[in-house]
Design an enzyme around this catalytic site. Structure first.
Site, short mmCIF file in Angstrom:
data_model
loop_
_atom_site.label_atom_id
_atom_site.label_comp_id
_atom_site.label_asym_id
_atom_site.label_seq_id
_atom_site.Cartn_x
_atom_site.Cartn_y
_atom_site.Cartn_z
N HIS A 128 28.12 22.00 -58.20
CA HIS A 128 26.81 22.50 -58.63
C HIS A 128 26.17 23.31 -57.51
O HIS A 128 26.35 23.04 -56.33
CB HIS A 128 25.89 21.34 -59.04
CG HIS A 128 25.81 20.23 -58.04
ND1 HIS A 128 26.79 19.27 -57.93
CD2 HIS A 128 24.90 19.95 -57.09
CE1 HIS A 128 26.47 18.44 -56.96
NE2 HIS A 128 25.33 18.83 -56.42
N VAL A 149 27.21 13.97 -56.23
CA VAL A 149 27.71 14.08 -57.61
C VAL A 149 28.92 15.03 -57.57
O VAL A 149 28.79 16.19 -57.15
CB VAL A 149 26.64 14.64 -58.57
CG1 VAL A 149 27.21 14.80 -59.98
CG2 VAL A 149 25.41 13.70 -58.60
N ASN A 168 26.86 21.72 -51.68
CA ASN A 168 27.35 20.70 -50.77
C ASN A 168 28.79 20.32 -51.16
O ASN A 168 29.09 20.18 -52.34
CB ASN A 168 26.46 19.45 -50.84
CG ASN A 168 25.05 19.74 -50.38
OD1 ASN A 168 24.84 20.49 -49.43
ND2 ASN A 168 24.06 19.15 -51.04
N HIS A 177 22.63 24.34 -55.94
CA HIS A 177 21.21 24.02 -55.85
C HIS A 177 20.43 25.32 -55.72
O HIS A 177 20.75 26.13 -54.84
CB HIS A 177 20.90 23.17 -54.61
CG HIS A 177 21.48 21.80 -54.60
ND1 HIS A 177 20.74 20.68 -54.87
CD2 HIS A 177 22.73 21.36 -54.34
CE1 HIS A 177 21.51 19.59 -54.76
NE2 HIS A 177 22.72 19.98 -54.43
N ARG A 237 16.67 20.70 -64.14
CA ARG A 237 15.86 20.37 -62.96
C ARG A 237 16.41 19.13 -62.26
O ARG A 237 16.79 18.17 -62.92
CB ARG A 237 14.39 20.15 -63.36
CG ARG A 237 13.76 21.41 -63.86
CD ARG A 237 12.25 21.37 -63.97
NE ARG A 237 11.79 22.55 -64.70
CZ ARG A 237 11.64 23.76 -64.16
NH1 ARG A 237 11.87 23.95 -62.87
NH2 ARG A 237 11.26 24.79 -64.89
N ASP A 238 16.43 19.20 -60.94
CA ASP A 238 16.88 18.06 -60.15
C ASP A 238 15.92 16.89 -60.35
O ASP A 238 14.69 17.07 -60.35
CB ASP A 238 16.97 18.43 -58.67
CG ASP A 238 17.80 17.44 -57.88
OD1 ASP A 238 18.90 17.81 -57.42
OD2 ASP A 238 17.36 16.29 -57.71
N ILE A 239 16.47 15.68 -60.52
CA ILE A 239 15.64 14.50 -60.78
C ILE A 239 14.81 14.12 -59.55
O ILE A 239 13.78 13.45 -59.68
CB ILE A 239 16.55 13.33 -61.24
CG1 ILE A 239 15.78 12.31 -62.06
CG2 ILE A 239 17.26 12.67 -60.07
CD1 ILE A 239 16.66 11.31 -62.79
P1 5GP Z 1 24.46 16.73 -54.21
O1 5GP Z 1 23.85 15.72 -53.29
O2 5GP Z 1 25.73 16.18 -54.87
O3 5GP Z 1 24.66 18.09 -53.64
O4 5GP Z 1 23.41 16.94 -55.38
C1 5GP Z 1 23.25 16.05 -56.43
C2 5GP Z 1 21.85 16.21 -56.93
O5 5GP Z 1 21.79 15.61 -58.21
C3 5GP Z 1 20.80 15.51 -56.06
O6 5GP Z 1 19.85 16.47 -55.58
C4 5GP Z 1 20.17 14.49 -57.00
O7 5GP Z 1 18.77 14.37 -56.84
C5 5GP Z 1 20.53 15.03 -58.38
N1 5GP Z 1 20.68 14.02 -59.41
C6 5GP Z 1 21.28 12.81 -59.29
N2 5GP Z 1 21.26 12.15 -60.47
C7 5GP Z 1 20.62 12.97 -61.35
C8 5GP Z 1 20.28 12.85 -62.74
O8 5GP Z 1 20.56 11.85 -63.40
N3 5GP Z 1 19.63 13.89 -63.31
C9 5GP Z 1 19.29 15.02 -62.60
N4 5GP Z 1 18.65 15.98 -63.25
N5 5GP Z 1 19.60 15.17 -61.30
C10 5GP Z 1 20.26 14.17 -60.68
#
Ligand code: 5GP
Ligand code: ZN
Length: 113
Positions: free
Chosen positions: A100, A96, A87, A102, A29-31
């Site tokens: 990944h 990150v 993304n 979403h 799950r997203d944080i």
């Molecule tokens: P991006 O912005 O790279 O497409 O998505 C990265 C996602 O990772 C974001 O939606 C963010 O909320 C999530 N995220 C960042 N740090 C953590 C973490 O430590 N644990 C979890 N579960 N999600 C994270």
């Protein structure tokens, strides 16, 4: 990648709310959820982004989408609907750099734009 956040979650070095795991992929799950269901589906193998994909990765990327389908059903959003997003790089909001997918659902999505 020892300094990668998602590699650490996959290995169990950092706690993650893991909802699914197999030989190729892990989902948690997203944080900071952007929808009632917001799950990240990641390959166990580190790949920075879509820009770094090679032809051999095609089955793996296909597996991420099939996994999203399974999880969407588990979450009860298969019929109501869900959105899959990847993304790529900062201009698209990638924060990150471990590729990944979403999985977002559980609310009405607005049109893209
Ligand atoms: P991006 O912005 O790279 O497409 O998505 C990265 C996602 O990772 C974001 O939606 C963010 O909320 C999530 N995220 C960042 N740090 C953590 C973490 O430590 N644990 C979890 N579960 N999600 C994270
Ligand atoms: Zn990684």
């Amino acid at each position: 990648m020892t300094d990668c956040l998602f590699c650490k979650i996959i290995k169990g070095d950092i706690p993650g709310n893991i909802v699914y795991r197999d030989e190729q992929a892990t989902a948690f799950r997203d944080i900071n959820p952007a929808a009632p269901t917001h799950i990240l589906i990641v390959p166990n193998k580190h790949i920075d982004s879509v820009n770094m994909l090679i032809l051999d990765d095609e089955p793996l990327i296909g597996h991420l989408i099939t996994t999203a389908k399974v999880i969407a059903a588990q979450e009860g959003i298969a019929e109501s609907g869900y959105r899959l997003i990847i993304n790529t790089n900062a201009g698209a909001g990638q924060t990150v750099f471990h590729i990944h997918l979403h999985l977002l659902g559980g609310r009405q999505m607005k049109a893209l734009g």
